[in-house]
Design a protein around this motif. Sequence first.
Motif, short mmCIF file in Angstrom:
data_model
loop_
_atom_site.label_atom_id
_atom_site.label_comp_id
_atom_site.label_asym_id
_atom_site.label_seq_id
_atom_site.Cartn_x
_atom_site.Cartn_y
_atom_site.Cartn_z
N GLN A 1 55.58 77.50 93.48
CA GLN A 1 57.31 78.87 93.45
C GLN A 1 57.79 79.01 92.33
O GLN A 1 57.93 77.98 91.38
N ILE A 2 58.85 79.80 92.82
CA ILE A 2 59.86 80.15 91.53
C ILE A 2 61.11 79.97 92.49
O ILE A 2 61.56 80.75 93.44
N VAL B 1 55.31 85.54 93.17
CA VAL B 1 55.19 84.39 91.98
C VAL B 1 54.56 85.04 90.97
O VAL B 1 54.22 84.67 89.92
N LYS B 2 53.14 84.85 91.37
CA LYS B 2 52.08 85.79 90.81
C LYS B 2 52.46 86.14 89.27
O LYS B 2 52.13 86.97 87.85
N ARG B 3 53.59 87.94 90.14
CA ARG B 3 53.94 88.92 88.77
C ARG B 3 54.34 88.30 87.67
O ARG B 3 54.21 88.50 86.65
N ASP C 1 52.93 86.54 85.23
CA ASP C 1 52.13 86.44 84.82
C ASP C 1 53.51 87.25 83.79
O ASP C 1 52.19 87.61 82.42
N LEU C 2 53.99 87.71 84.28
CA LEU C 2 54.87 89.04 83.42
C LEU C 2 54.56 88.04 82.44
O LEU C 2 55.30 88.98 80.61
N VAL C 3 55.63 86.87 82.73
CA VAL C 3 57.13 85.47 81.35
C VAL C 3 55.35 85.85 80.49
O VAL C 3 55.26 85.60 79.55
#
Length: 129
Positions: A33-34, A53-55, A58-60
């Motif tokens: 989780q974020i 959460v994955k999106r 991955d972006l960061v």
Amino acid sequence: MKKIVALILVLSLFAALAACTKVTRIAIENPAQIKLEKEGGGMAVTLTDAKTVKRITDLVCQLPLQAAEATEDAWTYRITWLDENGKTITKVTLAGSQIRWEGNSYNLGIGVNLSVITDVLETIPGIKK
């Protein structure tokens, strides 16, 4: 002899430039989780949807970071990644045009702007512009 000295100087210059432009990337493993906080108003949202959460992760993690001196204290977003037990994995703070991570400040690589993150974060329900 002059050519050898010139070659050594050129190679030294390239090595110095490469050291100055060292790129760091954030590595985050298995976040569940974020927790997303937005400055001003104390807004905080916990994201548990695996796809979201994955999106964001991955972006960061794809951002090229270059070490820099901190330029300002004000921050816009704080992103905290948590494991399945709610334990903090790592935190990232977006401050002006910089990212703060593990006590260090970073500028983004050339041609990258923090809007690639903030535009996504602004679409999350519960976070107001």
